[in-house]
Design a protein around this motif. Sequence first.
Motif, PDB file in Angstrom:
ATOM      1  N   VAL A 112       0.840  -1.202   0.000  1.00  8.38           N
ATOM      2  CA  VAL A 112       0.000   0.000   0.000  1.00  8.38           C
ATOM      3  C   VAL A 112       0.878   1.256   0.000  1.00  8.38           C
ATOM      4  CG1 VAL A 112      -1.632   1.338   1.408  1.00  8.38           C
ATOM      5  CG2 VAL A 112      -2.009  -1.090   1.033  1.00  8.38           C
ATOM      6  N   THR A 113       1.933   1.243   0.777  1.00  9.31           N
ATOM      7  CA  THR A 113       2.838   2.398   0.814  1.00  9.31           C
ATOM      8  C   THR A 113       3.463   2.637  -0.543  1.00  9.31           C
ATOM      9  OG1 THR A 113       3.314   1.962   3.134  1.00  9.31           O
ATOM     10  CG2 THR A 113       4.866   3.364   1.963  1.00  9.31           C
ATOM     11  N   LEU A 114       3.943   1.589  -1.188  1.00 13.39           N
ATOM     12  CA  LEU A 114       4.592   1.750  -2.492  1.00 13.39           C
ATOM     13  C   LEU A 114       3.601   2.165  -3.579  1.00 13.39           C
ATOM     14  CD1 LEU A 114       7.076  -1.258  -2.519  1.00 13.39           C
ATOM     15  CD2 LEU A 114       7.617   1.157  -2.246  1.00 13.39           C
ATOM     16  N   LEU A 115       2.394   1.634  -3.535  1.00 18.06           N
ATOM     17  CA  LEU A 115       1.418   1.942  -4.587  1.00 18.06           C
ATOM     18  C   LEU A 115       0.738   3.292  -4.411  1.00 18.06           C
ATOM     19  CD1 LEU A 115      -0.311  -1.532  -5.112  1.00 18.06           C
ATOM     20  CD2 LEU A 115       1.300  -0.380  -6.634  1.00 18.06           C
ATOM     21  N   PHE A 116       0.381   3.628  -3.189  1.00 18.50           N
ATOM     22  CA  PHE A 116      -0.475   4.791  -2.998  1.00 18.50           C
ATOM     23  C   PHE A 116       0.190   5.952  -2.256  1.00 18.50           C
ATOM     24  CE2 PHE A 116      -3.336   1.062  -3.140  1.00 18.50           C
ATOM     25  CZ  PHE A 116      -3.944   1.345  -4.347  1.00 18.50           C
ATOM     26  N   LEU A 117       1.141   5.699  -1.409  1.00 14.92           N
ATOM     27  CA  LEU A 117       1.723   6.775  -0.608  1.00 14.92           C
ATOM     28  C   LEU A 117       2.999   7.369  -1.201  1.00 14.92           C
ATOM     29  CD1 LEU A 117       1.141   5.418   3.002  1.00 14.92           C
ATOM     30  CD2 LEU A 117      -0.224   7.067   1.724  1.00 14.92           C
ATOM     31  N   MET A 118       3.654   6.697  -2.124  1.00 18.90           N
ATOM     32  CA  MET A 118       4.887   7.234  -2.712  1.00 18.90           C
ATOM     33  C   MET A 118       4.663   8.554  -3.446  1.00 18.90           C
ATOM     34  SD  MET A 118       7.312   5.567  -1.558  1.00 18.90           S
ATOM     35  CE  MET A 118       8.665   6.195  -2.507  1.00 18.90           C
ATOM     36  N   PRO A 119       3.565   8.746  -4.180  1.00 19.96           N
ATOM     37  CA  PRO A 119       3.353  10.058  -4.810  1.00 19.96           C
ATOM     38  C   PRO A 119       3.243  11.201  -3.795  1.00 19.96           C
ATOM     39  CG  PRO A 119       1.950   8.425  -5.848  1.00 19.96           C
ATOM     40  CD  PRO A 119       2.583   7.775  -4.660  1.00 19.96           C
ATOM     41  N   TYR A 132       6.292  15.434  -3.279  1.00 14.75           N
ATOM     42  CA  TYR A 132       6.227  16.862  -3.029  1.00 14.75           C
ATOM     43  C   TYR A 132       6.941  17.268  -1.737  1.00 14.75           C
ATOM     44  CZ  TYR A 132       2.814  16.447  -6.701  1.00 14.75           C
ATOM     45  OH  TYR A 132       2.204  16.177  -7.891  1.00 14.75           O
ATOM     46  N   THR A 133       7.574  16.337  -1.114  1.00 14.43           N
ATOM     47  CA  THR A 133       8.330  16.670   0.085  1.00 14.43           C
ATOM     48  C   THR A 133       9.495  17.572  -0.312  1.00 14.43           C
ATOM     49  OG1 THR A 133       7.777  14.515   1.011  1.00 14.43           O
ATOM     50  CG2 THR A 133       9.581  15.720   2.065  1.00 14.43           C
ATOM     51  N   PRO A 134       9.606  18.732   0.308  1.00 13.54           N
ATOM     52  CA  PRO A 134      10.678  19.662  -0.081  1.00 13.54           C
ATOM     53  C   PRO A 134      12.061  19.081   0.210  1.00 13.54           C
ATOM     54  CG  PRO A 134       9.073  20.720   1.377  1.00 13.54           C
ATOM     55  CD  PRO A 134       8.739  19.273   1.332  1.00 13.54           C
ATOM     56  N   ASN A 135      13.008  19.506  -0.587  1.00 12.45           N
ATOM     57  CA  ASN A 135      14.393  19.049  -0.400  1.00 12.45           C
ATOM     58  C   ASN A 135      14.948  19.491   0.941  1.00 12.45           C
ATOM     59  OD1 ASN A 135      14.492  17.711  -2.813  1.00 12.45           O
ATOM     60  ND2 ASN A 135      15.367  19.443  -3.935  1.00 12.45           N
ATOM     61  N   VAL A 136      14.459  20.612   1.457  1.00 12.15           N
ATOM     62  CA  VAL A 136      14.936  21.086   2.756  1.00 12.15           C
ATOM     63  C   VAL A 136      14.557  20.097   3.856  1.00 12.15           C
ATOM     64  CG1 VAL A 136      14.734  22.949   4.444  1.00 12.15           C
ATOM     65  CG2 VAL A 136      14.802  23.478   2.015  1.00 12.15           C
ATOM     66  N   VAL A 137      13.351  19.562   3.787  1.00 12.52           N
ATOM     67  CA  VAL A 137      12.912  18.577   4.784  1.00 12.52           C
ATOM     68  C   VAL A 137      13.734  17.298   4.649  1.00 12.52           C
ATOM     69  CG1 VAL A 137      10.978  17.158   5.548  1.00 12.52           C
ATOM     70  CG2 VAL A 137      10.595  19.536   4.904  1.00 12.52           C
ATOM     71  N   LEU A 138      13.958  16.866   3.418  1.00 10.72           N
ATOM     72  CA  LEU A 138      14.795  15.677   3.215  1.00 10.72           C
ATOM     73  C   LEU A 138      16.218  15.917   3.723  1.00 10.72           C
ATOM     74  CD1 LEU A 138      13.613  14.576  -0.334  1.00 10.72           C
ATOM     75  CD2 LEU A 138      13.049  13.523   1.851  1.00 10.72           C
TER      76      LEU A 138
END
Length: 189
Positions: free
Chosen positions: A36-43, A47-53
């Motif tokens: 479920v994580t790979l299919l639906f939550l990866m998108p 949009y996670t900002p590079n600053v957060v990463l």
Amino acid sequence: MAIGLMNVIGSATSCCVTAGAKTSVSNIIMSVTVMVTLLFLMPVFQYTPNVVLGAIIVTAVNGLIDIAAACQIWKIDKFDFVVMLCAFFGVILVSVQDGLAIVVGFQVLDNDAVDGQVGISIFKILLQVTRPKTLVLGNIPGTDIFRNLHHYKEAMRIPGVFILSIEAPINFANTTYLKERLFSALSSS
């Protein structure tokens, strides 16, 4: 015992580990969660900002930097400290592969080609082989023990005897250096 064996075998085959599960239903729940994580939550993470990463990475890496160990390396061996700094800054400023390659001995230009540039670690090994550590030894009175005259103040030279300890094998690469060290030690004694 079965869960432990499953975790050991699973770690070798890129499986997710199960910590303390009592039945095999946990494997079904874990596989569904990953799917479920790979299919639906990866998108969503797209949009996670590079600053957060970057903050996540810095937080994770913060535990990897050990200043006390670096100070200890400085006290033990200055050259190893330089090697450590070269690895650290090489990984941070260049890349992980090139930074470690500088220290290990070969700089990897791309995935298939290797350039034969001698790295810092190989330089250190060559330096230790061609210029081995030599010590002038003296006897500790009342014993059969011989120690370095510079580190043990109670050690004394035996009159008419010169003891030189060479802390490496003697070979063609270091004979000239050892001759020079021997003559300089004999002339100063």
